[in-house]
Design an enzyme around this catalytic site. Structure first.
Site, PDB file in Angstrom:
ATOM      1  N   SER A   7       2.717   8.406  12.503  1.00  0.00           N
ATOM      2  CA  SER A   7       1.872   7.623  11.456  1.00  0.00           C
ATOM      3  C   SER A   7       0.432   8.473  11.299  1.00  0.00           C
ATOM      4  O   SER A   7       0.113   8.779  12.334  1.00  0.00           O
ATOM      5  CB  SER A   7       1.689   6.378  12.214  1.00  0.00           C
ATOM      6  OG  SER A   7       0.406   5.993  11.428  1.00  0.00           O
ATOM      7  N   HIS A   9       5.199   9.107   9.011  1.00  0.00           N
ATOM      8  CA  HIS A   9       5.315   7.840   8.637  1.00  0.00           C
ATOM      9  C   HIS A   9       3.901   7.430   7.918  1.00  0.00           C
ATOM     10  O   HIS A   9       2.924   7.689   8.358  1.00  0.00           O
ATOM     11  CB  HIS A   9       5.485   6.815   9.731  1.00  0.00           C
ATOM     12  CG  HIS A   9       5.222   5.452   9.495  1.00  0.00           C
ATOM     13  ND1 HIS A   9       6.145   4.559   9.391  1.00  0.00           N
ATOM     14  CD2 HIS A   9       4.231   4.721   9.333  1.00  0.00           C
ATOM     15  CE1 HIS A   9       5.960   3.287   9.115  1.00  0.00           C
ATOM     16  NE2 HIS A   9       4.502   3.044   9.255  1.00  0.00           N
ATOM     17  N   ASP A  61       1.203   4.978   6.073  1.00  0.00           N
ATOM     18  CA  ASP A  61       1.009   3.566   5.718  1.00  0.00           C
ATOM     19  C   ASP A  61       0.347   3.356   4.562  1.00  0.00           C
ATOM     20  O   ASP A  61      -0.974   3.939   4.212  1.00  0.00           O
ATOM     21  CB  ASP A  61       0.248   2.953   7.000  1.00  0.00           C
ATOM     22  CG  ASP A  61       1.185   2.998   8.217  1.00  0.00           C
ATOM     23  OD1 ASP A  61       2.062   2.339   8.243  1.00  0.00           O
ATOM     24  OD2 ASP A  61       0.749   3.694   9.218  1.00  0.00           O
ATOM     25  N   MET A  94      -1.708   1.065   1.993  1.00  0.00           N
ATOM     26  CA  MET A  94      -2.345  -0.371   2.039  1.00  0.00           C
ATOM     27  C   MET A  94      -3.228  -0.614   0.709  1.00  0.00           C
ATOM     28  O   MET A  94      -3.889   0.252   0.566  1.00  0.00           O
ATOM     29  CB  MET A  94      -3.168  -0.495   3.220  1.00  0.00           C
ATOM     30  CG  MET A  94      -2.337  -0.205   4.658  1.00  0.00           C
ATOM     31  SD  MET A  94      -3.286  -0.585   6.021  1.00  0.00           S
ATOM     32  CE  MET A  94      -2.529   0.342   7.414  1.00  0.00           C
ATOM     33  N   HIS A 145       5.670   3.284   4.283  1.00  0.00           N
ATOM     34  CA  HIS A 145       5.337   2.148   4.464  1.00  0.00           C
ATOM     35  C   HIS A 145       4.576   1.347   4.036  1.00  0.00           C
ATOM     36  O   HIS A 145       3.234   1.475   3.918  1.00  0.00           O
ATOM     37  CB  HIS A 145       4.982   1.989   6.279  1.00  0.00           C
ATOM     38  CG  HIS A 145       5.136   0.635   6.766  1.00  0.00           C
ATOM     39  ND1 HIS A 145       4.389   0.416   7.945  1.00  0.00           N
ATOM     40  CD2 HIS A 145       5.418  -0.753   6.156  1.00  0.00           C
ATOM     41  CE1 HIS A 145       4.400  -0.953   8.091  1.00  0.00           C
ATOM     42  NE2 HIS A 145       4.743  -1.596   7.096  1.00  0.00           N
ATOM     43  N   MET A 161       2.400  -1.455   2.453  1.00  0.00           N
ATOM     44  CA  MET A 161       1.916  -2.833   2.894  1.00  0.00           C
ATOM     45  C   MET A 161       1.215  -3.233   1.672  1.00  0.00           C
ATOM     46  O   MET A 161      -0.202  -3.153   1.656  1.00  0.00           O
ATOM     47  CB  MET A 161       0.882  -2.634   4.061  1.00  0.00           C
ATOM     48  CG  MET A 161       1.876  -2.625   5.419  1.00  0.00           C
ATOM     49  SD  MET A 161       0.909  -1.727   6.832  1.00  0.00           S
ATOM     50  CE  MET A 161       1.257  -0.159   6.509  1.00  0.00           C
ATOM     51  N   MET A 218       7.790  -4.947  12.665  1.00  0.00           N
ATOM     52  CA  MET A 218       6.051  -4.568  13.161  1.00  0.00           C
ATOM     53  C   MET A 218       5.985  -5.384  14.443  1.00  0.00           C
ATOM     54  O   MET A 218       5.937  -6.760  14.623  1.00  0.00           O
ATOM     55  CB  MET A 218       5.291  -5.230  12.216  1.00  0.00           C
ATOM     56  CG  MET A 218       5.363  -4.504  11.145  1.00  0.00           C
ATOM     57  SD  MET A 218       3.707  -3.510  10.226  1.00  0.00           S
ATOM     58  CE  MET A 218       3.266  -3.060  11.655  1.00  0.00           C
ATOM     59  N   GLY A 228      -1.891  -3.469   9.274  1.00  0.00           N
ATOM     60  CA  GLY A 228      -3.317  -3.344   8.660  1.00  0.00           C
ATOM     61  C   GLY A 228      -4.093  -2.154   9.512  1.00  0.00           C
ATOM     62  O   GLY A 228      -4.795  -1.265   8.726  1.00  0.00           O
ATOM     63  N   ASP A 286       7.368  -0.514  14.843  1.00  0.00           N
ATOM     64  CA  ASP A 286       5.762   0.162  14.357  1.00  0.00           C
ATOM     65  C   ASP A 286       4.691  -0.676  14.962  1.00  0.00           C
ATOM     66  O   ASP A 286       4.824  -1.892  14.484  1.00  0.00           O
ATOM     67  CB  ASP A 286       5.710  -0.058  12.714  1.00  0.00           C
ATOM     68  CG  ASP A 286       4.654   0.566  12.196  1.00  0.00           C
ATOM     69  OD1 ASP A 286       3.730   1.139  12.997  1.00  0.00           O
ATOM     70  OD2 ASP A 286       4.657   0.737  10.820  1.00  0.00           O
ATOM     71  N   GLY A 300       1.358   6.184  16.216  1.00  0.00           N
ATOM     72  CA  GLY A 300       0.092   6.417  15.302  1.00  0.00           C
ATOM     73  C   GLY A 300      -0.948   6.781  16.005  1.00  0.00           C
ATOM     74  O   GLY A 300      -1.190   7.868  16.858  1.00  0.00           O
ATOM     75  N   SER A 301      -2.022   5.873  16.452  1.00  0.00           N
ATOM     76  CA  SER A 301      -3.469   6.361  17.099  1.00  0.00           C
ATOM     77  C   SER A 301      -3.260   7.030  18.360  1.00  0.00           C
ATOM     78  O   SER A 301      -4.144   8.083  18.611  1.00  0.00           O
ATOM     79  CB  SER A 301      -3.924   4.923  17.216  1.00  0.00           C
ATOM     80  OG  SER A 301      -3.485   4.189  18.121  1.00  0.00           O
TER      81      SER A 301
END
Ligand code: DX5
Ligand code: ZN
Length: 353
Positions: free
Chosen positions: A11, A36, A38, A40, A69, A71, A141, A146, A180, A202-203
């Site tokens: 991500s 991936h 995201d 938003m 993805h 959102m 999820m 978010g 995720d 991700g992070s």
């Protein structure tokens, strides 16, 4: 492509947004299986990220598959733009207005991409029920959507990951369960043990000074260990892209059988390999199926396979009786240099009755 079963989708949410080209190249270099992305809209979730133009730009920077993805509250309104941007798969949320869901899924599949639905932690999987035949991906999820960097919800994973496979049972090969949120070396083995195919990470990958490649390899290996010891009786998982020979048949029969198998959703590769020589001098074709679907192929088609092999034998005998048996060795040098498809060089096809 990595061996094993699990795949890591990196991500880019927590990458440096001012230098995304670098982040994308870095993820690719460090062994990401996918990206991936995201998306938003500040409405479906309380955060804003990027849109189709960003993805279009990323598409030019990497050949990695791109999983979007979404959102966003209005996936149907934007789906064409995301398709045009070059996404390989598009997954949006089952919590959006119900009337958008089916048409958006249909549009994605019509474009030849993989279509997915995501479920928030509090949404039951049964919400997917009306759409199951349209799904290639179920994304579970394990944080509230978010933001990156939140804690993994173990109970949600335990409740949903294995069960999510049920909603993909119409697609025995190639469908994927994604997880995720909060995936890292501490949680990878657990979700691997629940059969997940794609781990979104991700992070943890973007922490300054972190060895991204090592983290990706660890997550993948731990997920495969989880799968091996919790779901696969201690046996190492079958690599995702491994193919096995299901049968060998003369070309005409091989093609006919191939179509029958593929009608049930199992992809088949016809390959001229080590098959025996036929009296017309053309080797049998191997029909290869994914190793992960070998058992299913046997269950469905073993009886059929016996019939085809009998038919091949009858055809060989009939051909030999009519034309005399051509010695394989005498044919080999003459045909070895032919074109890739040597089947239509005058030899009559096997009978099709
Ligand atoms: C959150 C996003 C995730 C996020 C995961 O809404 O859907 O893809 O990037 O980040 P981590 O791995 O930090 O939970
Ligand atoms: Zn995501």
């Amino acid at each position: 492509m990595a061996g094993g079963r699990a795949r890591v989708a990196v991500s880019i949410l927590d990458a440096d947004h001012s230098n995304m080209a670098y982040g994308v190249r870095r993820a690719e270099r460090e062994g990401a299986d996918r990206l991936h992305i995201d998306v938003m809209d500040g409405h479906f979730v309380p955060n804003l990220t990027f849109g189709p133009r960003m993805i279009k730009g990323i598409r030019k920077r990497t050949e990695l598959p791109l999983d979007a993805h979404l959102m966003i509250s209005d996936p149907l309104k934007y789906v064409d733009e995301f398709l045009d941007a070059g996404c390989d798969s598009i997954t949006f949320h089952v919590e959006v207005d119900a009337e958008q869901i089916e048409p958006a899924l249909v549009a994605i599949r019509k474009a030849g991409r993989a279509a997915g639905l995501a479920v928030k932690p509090k949404t039951p999987l049964t919400a997917l029920e009306p759409y199951r035949k349209l799904l290639d991906i179920v994304l579970v999820m394990t944080v509230e959507p978010g933001f990156g960097g939140q804690d993994f919800m173990r109970d949600v994973a335990a409740e949903k990951l294995l069960a999510a496979r049920e909603y993909l049972s119409h697609r025995p090969v190639g469908a994927e369960v994604h997880v995720d949120g909060g995936i890292n070396r501490e949680t990878a083995e657990f979700v691997g043990g629940l059969g997940v195919d794609i781990l979104v990470v991700g992070s943890v990958l973007w922490i300054p000074g972190r060895n991204m490649g090592r983290e990706i390899r660890l997550v993948r290996a731990l997920a495969d260990e989880g799968y091996q010891y919790r779901l696969n009786h201690g046996d190492p998982p079958i690599p995702r892209d491994k193919m096995v020979t299901f049968t060998q048949l003369p070309k005409e029969l091989a093609w006919r059988f191939l179509r029958e198998i593929e009608a049930g959703g199992i992809p088949v590769i016809p390959l001229r390999g080590s098959g025996r020589f036929n009296p017309d001098g053309v080797r049998d074709y191997d029909l290869l199926v994914p190793a992960s679907a070998e058992q299913l192929t046997i269950e469905r088609h073993a009886a059929e396979r016996d019939r085809y092999l009998d038919e091949a034998e009858r055809w060989r005998e009939a051909y030999a009786a009519e034309h005399g048996w051509a010695e394989p060795d005498s044919l080999r040098p003459a045909r070895a240099t032919g074109s890739a498809d040597r089947s239509s060089d005058g030899a009559p096809p096997p009978p099709s009755h």
